[in-house]
Enzyme design. Structure first.
Site, PDB file in Angstrom:
ATOM      1  N   ALA E 116      33.643  32.676  51.350  1.00 33.79           N
ATOM      2  CA  ALA E 116      34.907  32.479  50.660  1.00 33.79           C
ATOM      3  C   ALA E 116      35.860  31.795  51.633  1.00 33.79           C
ATOM      4  O   ALA E 116      35.587  31.704  52.843  1.00 33.79           O
ATOM      5  CB  ALA E 116      35.487  33.815  50.190  1.00 33.79           C
ATOM      6  N   LYS E 117      36.961  31.296  51.155  1.00 32.14           N
ATOM      7  CA  LYS E 117      37.951  30.665  52.034  1.00 32.14           C
ATOM      8  C   LYS E 117      39.264  30.543  51.281  1.00 32.14           C
ATOM      9  O   LYS E 117      39.277  30.444  50.060  1.00 32.14           O
ATOM     10  CB  LYS E 117      37.488  29.263  52.452  1.00 32.14           C
ATOM     11  CG  LYS E 117      38.207  28.720  53.694  1.00 32.14           C
ATOM     12  CD  LYS E 117      37.611  29.300  54.958  1.00 32.14           C
ATOM     13  CE  LYS E 117      38.307  28.860  56.222  1.00 32.14           C
ATOM     14  NZ  LYS E 117      37.544  29.342  57.404  1.00 32.14           N
ATOM     15  N   GLY E 118      40.360  30.523  52.042  1.00 29.39           N
ATOM     16  CA  GLY E 118      41.657  30.350  51.421  1.00 29.39           C
ATOM     17  C   GLY E 118      42.499  29.386  52.218  1.00 29.39           C
ATOM     18  O   GLY E 118      42.176  29.058  53.367  1.00 29.39           O
TER      19      GLY E 118
END
Lengths: 321, 321, 321, 321, 321, 321
Positions: E116-118
């Site tokens: 995941a990444k933001g």
């Protein structure tokens, strides 16, 4: 004067204690009802009292810590219901008393709600709008574990209004992650609030006064009224009473009392307050209007006296004047 | 005697106020730390104080309404942590003070918990076990909106024990619909409680006393100790201190003080209490044991004085004796 | 012809961009309202855009991965509201534009909802019913964290209908473990859907056209109408417009345009489509009916032009024809 | 007598099996509807059957363990709906049959609910009110994972009433931490129950009987009726039928049958039961009233026979009498 | 120079597209593994992409609206895991690429997390700390429906650090009403963060470089290293590489490159940055240190080149230099 | 032979009733413990029994409805724990008995779990993998209201395995919207399952047998063993027993028994099953191996008899052989 007593509260010895007064009323009612002692034991206490400390970042960057309360007297009749008051004199005891009174109010009009009340000990006139917003959001967060559409539903009270309810709704909705307009009553109509809510209390006062006079055989346009307090309740009471033909001979607010035996012009006075810097009647004058103090106002001869300021203004020591 | 001061609390003017004492400690620490005023403002209040009324059906069928409290001083360090006390002297203020002290305790030993505390104003000796169970279950229900494994975790305190924690666990688990043993510490080992928990406080007292004496160059087997209070903390303190070679010359409980300059037999006294109807030392006698009162006990010459009764027993008026 | 412009959208330079068109409308309105720049800054973006990939097991056993969207333009007015479109041309940008338009629609009719929209990039004519069902259930699961009766309520749009809404309701109800019919509008009446929902849009178009003509002093039975598109909106618009006395001279669908200056038989054409294998007007013929293409249709002389196909059919380059 | 058959149930071979009877009805309907076999396969089973054991502390302190049930036949039409029965003859099979019948009932009157039913195998006449309360609260807790306002909504049935529903509401509300009056129907009106609920079933019986007679060309005041059972349904049926002019010639309850060819005085008999220690007609006598047994009652000549006792009283072996 | 290639990424045609690069790696791996096409179809898309608009009240009172992202590539291996990046160049596509890379990273070290990444498109150097705090809290609120300890766990990335994680933890904990430290990794140790987290990436780089050299038969104290970027990763890589005996001959940051063939003093340079107003090496000089530009730095002869700036610095056009 | 009795179950009259057997064991234990009758009353019933109907779309498109169960015997010791069995002979009564036995198992090894069990009445050999997957997902959904990591944790049992547990985990995780690997034990190691789980039961059998023999003074390499059943438990028991030096003289499975007084080659037989179309020993032959039937196998002379088929194989009628 006799008619004053229609609206007065029962005698009590300690004029500062609203809770003692509320308890005395309960005791009296319990005796008259021959109430089950187990039920009485539960009704004379508050089911839940939450006291929270509210750190708020002020506009100058420092943190001020306020104290807030939410009291639920009972849950027997349904979700709690009661306003939120912002006032320096708010204490846990006062909020407790007001919560109990809300149970009786809800019961009298037979709506499926139980008594509750909230408050923050703060002088809202000393806070900027941004500070009030931050205080309200923090207060909402702090009491959020015990309020809810099916648990306890706040409403406006002294120094809180539609804007306060909007802040509460938004904060609560963000915590819950959904649109929760039903968390409060007293929202703006545009956000789902009830039409007619703003003047409802004043209208109720006027109708009650009208009925009391009619049942005593009075002619409305020969009667006079005195209104103590000129906030939301006071202004709308005055307007709706005047609409019914009574002459409003005395009005008071934080700036003092205003007396005109020929009748005051309520609409003019409302407009004056709106345009005033102090948001009060301070400096108001008109032909025939005389300045008096609050004590004099409460002793004015009249057929109807509307106590629309704080609670406990009519007491054993002044009720007969 | 000097060594008494190791465990004494700071002087304060009002000997009845644990809260004033706790606040004074905070003030002193804040001055020494030059603490940020915003942080200080938050630390000197309790974040959340819940007061609940607890209707309980007594064995004879009538309803008694008790008052309970749960106070969370802060949530900054993690979930709240603190015991639940059953005692007639429990007040909102006392619980508030104890919650603050829990923050400092958790911080000192660096566990990721914040300070909290609970209590019910009740004399548990006057209730049957069934009544205590119903009281505990009602109290658990009443505070359930603000406790939880990630919110606030109760524990035993004065007059509450493993059985109380089991009732809390079961009530909370039924409300949540799942096994929630992590809602309390101090459960029975068979239900997941920690081994060694029961004597942990007493062991800690003994270790602290031992270290204090050793650092002052004392020989343990030449030292004497006096233990005030003979509940869970007192008995285990006395046992573990005696295990380290000290002579226990004085012990007191609700029935008075017992003095033997040649040393009391702690194990014998523990057994006596267990078999006693009053669950106290009332009537205990043994060769060389002399009855004294509590004031005399606190003034006995000794190297270690363990105040294991209620808080605030050592005060400015008796600390130097 | 002038009357076409009643329903046309504002000019824009890039005819492919519905989003640019929506933004331009907002800009224009903001200028006219002298809108608070802070409010404007919030309104010109979409609060939340969720893009999901949807692996679906096809009837032959292989997995096809589709892309779906759900966009919430704002939550200021209440829960989001907006349809779900299945079309190969669906893009994140298109859904974003449609979500914004839904805010203005909800505001205009003053229902307490905010704008939202969803879509899946898929040609539903290429999927079996079972594949469509599995796609819909997966899409519902994928967007379930951000939809809900108090958060965002889907509805049918292009190529989705009552059956799609039933699948969504069932999937959402299974995830929540409760009957959640309120998660969508546009359900079958037998499952709690609103009576009259199916022809509501077409009826609204007919009423709007009727009012526009009457206010311009037209006699309805001397007016003509052209309907572009013959799906749910087009067929019901044509029917309700014909019911009001207008002559429908042109109708088009995916198979081309059909022109009869003496008036088309709308009911006959609806029946033709229902019985057709292609579910279109392909092959339709009747005395006096002439085949034309879509461009010719849009240029037919008429008093009312109903653009009931995709958005952006009437543009700066053809609006004046 | 022919008219008896209006209300009789279909023939079946095993007179003890309500489930077999219900299944036979479904089979017959399925054949007539040419029902999709997949739908039929789902309808002939119960979606969810929960059996719970209910330890209850009796007044003498010992624990009795009862068995309770909650069955949901389907969730296709909305939340489950169905009463809770307290009776020693309650079995999993009987509750299952009653749940299926509730689906058909809800469908016939087209309310958005699915069929469900609950029960506890207990003779409530042998329990004190406190024991019944504890049983009900435990039962509510035990089935709480599968009931809810949007999942399955209980109601009163045999031997349960408004008080039972109040206990259920309070228990469920405590578990959920909010006022959940919508968890049951059949609450007291003062807690939000529906006005007219108590006599609704009896009124329905009377209206159905009236319509059946009128459609067969009968004159109501020349008709006679027999009522088997004199609980909630029986008394109100008798009252409402008598109100319509029919003569009630036979009534039975647990104490036997009462026959008067000139008509029984229903109101007098209702009053008799209320004042009776056995809460039955035991010992009732009046001029012209003759004691008969249940079999004789079911064979009395009459135009209307109301089977208001347990299910399965009219069977292939006695239907033609 | 050959050794550079140890850390280089595969060739691609569009040097600006990290997503194309990531996809190409997946394609290559899939071909080598002969991967099931259904699995491949799912892996090449991102399961969930949430784009949010973030209105933030700036210190001057006006509202700025930023755009934030949170992408979850898959949930197959457990909760999502990936940092949050604050940078003006952040786009939906870049975050999508980084999320995919996180899946491979988690898989390689076999921890039970999915990729995941933001990110937020913002230049954090232009915001005050208060603005950054408000931005972070709003971003946390906006993505809160899809993150969680069992769903997706953020971490620091470019321009976010322990303080950012503390703000996220506090915001998430307030929304959930409980202490939720497990919502992020990279918290301060005092709030439960992992010891050694700050220098972990740099230490890993140093260990990997050391092992690569040793396996190629190099002597560490005869090797040289160049470090591009001097943020968290760059400084700790340089320190840990220097600790292993290598000579650091080149270091660059936003202010340019610094070259000393005799070895740079890493600790001195770290101290310089800490005391610098620009928080960079701007203006740094020391005997033997020569200023070079970034391109020159990447072409310096060395045994180890650490690309610790943004992604995609080593490309087909410069990899062989 | 005497040693058989080590593993045999108590005598009972009805050889088909596992529940009667389990109840008899409880009765016997209760008498020996002089168990509190209130506790006994609770232990002899199952706290919660959920029966669900499971409509499953078969590969040919028709719907088959299966019946599933999940029984929780008690919740006193912590969350429920117990396997899920797929077998045509599964009944509510059998699952109830197995749930009770799980309570005793968990208690004996003192893990904080209570007894539970699940099952579906189905012959899994008649279903395709896709049908089994759909059945498992529907079953998981149907029992999801009463299972959970803190409520009841399923595991593999007869005819269910790692793949089944993966389907359960995925279904439960989708319902909860988070990664919930802790919902089952017996997952694949790659998804967080425990290493050594697959052969754990067999290893336990071997250790128990080893200890029993050693305590009876036997020499392991002079002992013989017979294993009834050659599924997961049987194969691993045989392997681990053989590893300890015993001679495995008899093994049986669904295809019959295999006897070799000189010892069977377990590894060879395991390999044979893996490569067999029938996944059984059908057709297996080797030098010295003789085919026998199940009854003969159970009567073989041996020191250890491992009953690793279904329950209730050793009964009063064959225990002494």
């Amino acid at each position: 004067m006799k008619t004053k007593e229609f609206y007065s509260m029962p005698e009590k010895t300690n004029e500062n204690s609203l809770l003692a007064s509320a308890q005395a009323s309960l005791d009296k009612a319990a005796r008259m009802l021959n109430l089950d002692p187990n039920i009485y034991a539960m009704l004379k206490t508050n089911e839940r009292t939450l006291t929270v400390s509210l750190p708020v970042e002020m506009d100058d960057g420092h943190v001020e810590v306020f104290t807030g309360y939410r009291v639920q007297h009972t849950t027997a009749r349904g979700p709690g219901k009661g306003g939120i008051r912002y006032h320096p004199a708010v204490t846990q005891e006062e909020v407790a008393a007001l919560a109990q009174l809300m149970t009786w109010k809800c019961s009298l009009v037979n709506v499926p709600f139980s008594g509750a009340k909230g408050g923050v000990s703060v002088n809202p006139r000393q806070l900027s709008e941004n500070e009030l917003r931050r205080l309200t959001r923090r207060y909402t967060y702090a009491i959020s574990p015990i309020i809810g559409p099916k648990t306890d539903i706040p409403a406006p009270d002294m120094n809180t209004d539609e804007k306060t309810m909007t802040w509460i709704t938004d904060t609560y909705s963000m915590i819950k992650g959904e649109s929760s307009g039903e968390i409060v009553t007293g929202k703006p109509v545009s956000l789902g609030g009830s039409v007619g809510r703003i003047n409802a209390t004043g209208l109720g006062v006027a109708i009650a006064a009208e009925q009391a006079l009619l049942r005593n055989g009075c002619e409305l346009n020969k009667c006079t009224a005195v209104v103590q307090g000129f906030g939301n309740v006071g202004t709308w009471s005055a307007r709706h009473i005047a609409d019914r033909g009574l002459k409003i001979v005395g009005i008071s607010d934080i700036s003092g009392g205003y007396y005109n035996p020929k009748g005051l012009n309520v609409d003019e006075m409302v407009t004056y307050v709106k345009q005033s810097d102090t948001r009060s009647l301070e400096g108001y004058s008109a032909p025939g209007v005389e300045s008096i103090n609050n004590e004099e106002l409460l002793s004015l001869p009249c057929d109807v006296l509307v106590p629309a300021a704080m609670e406990n203004q009519i007491r054993s020591d002044n009720a007969n004047k």
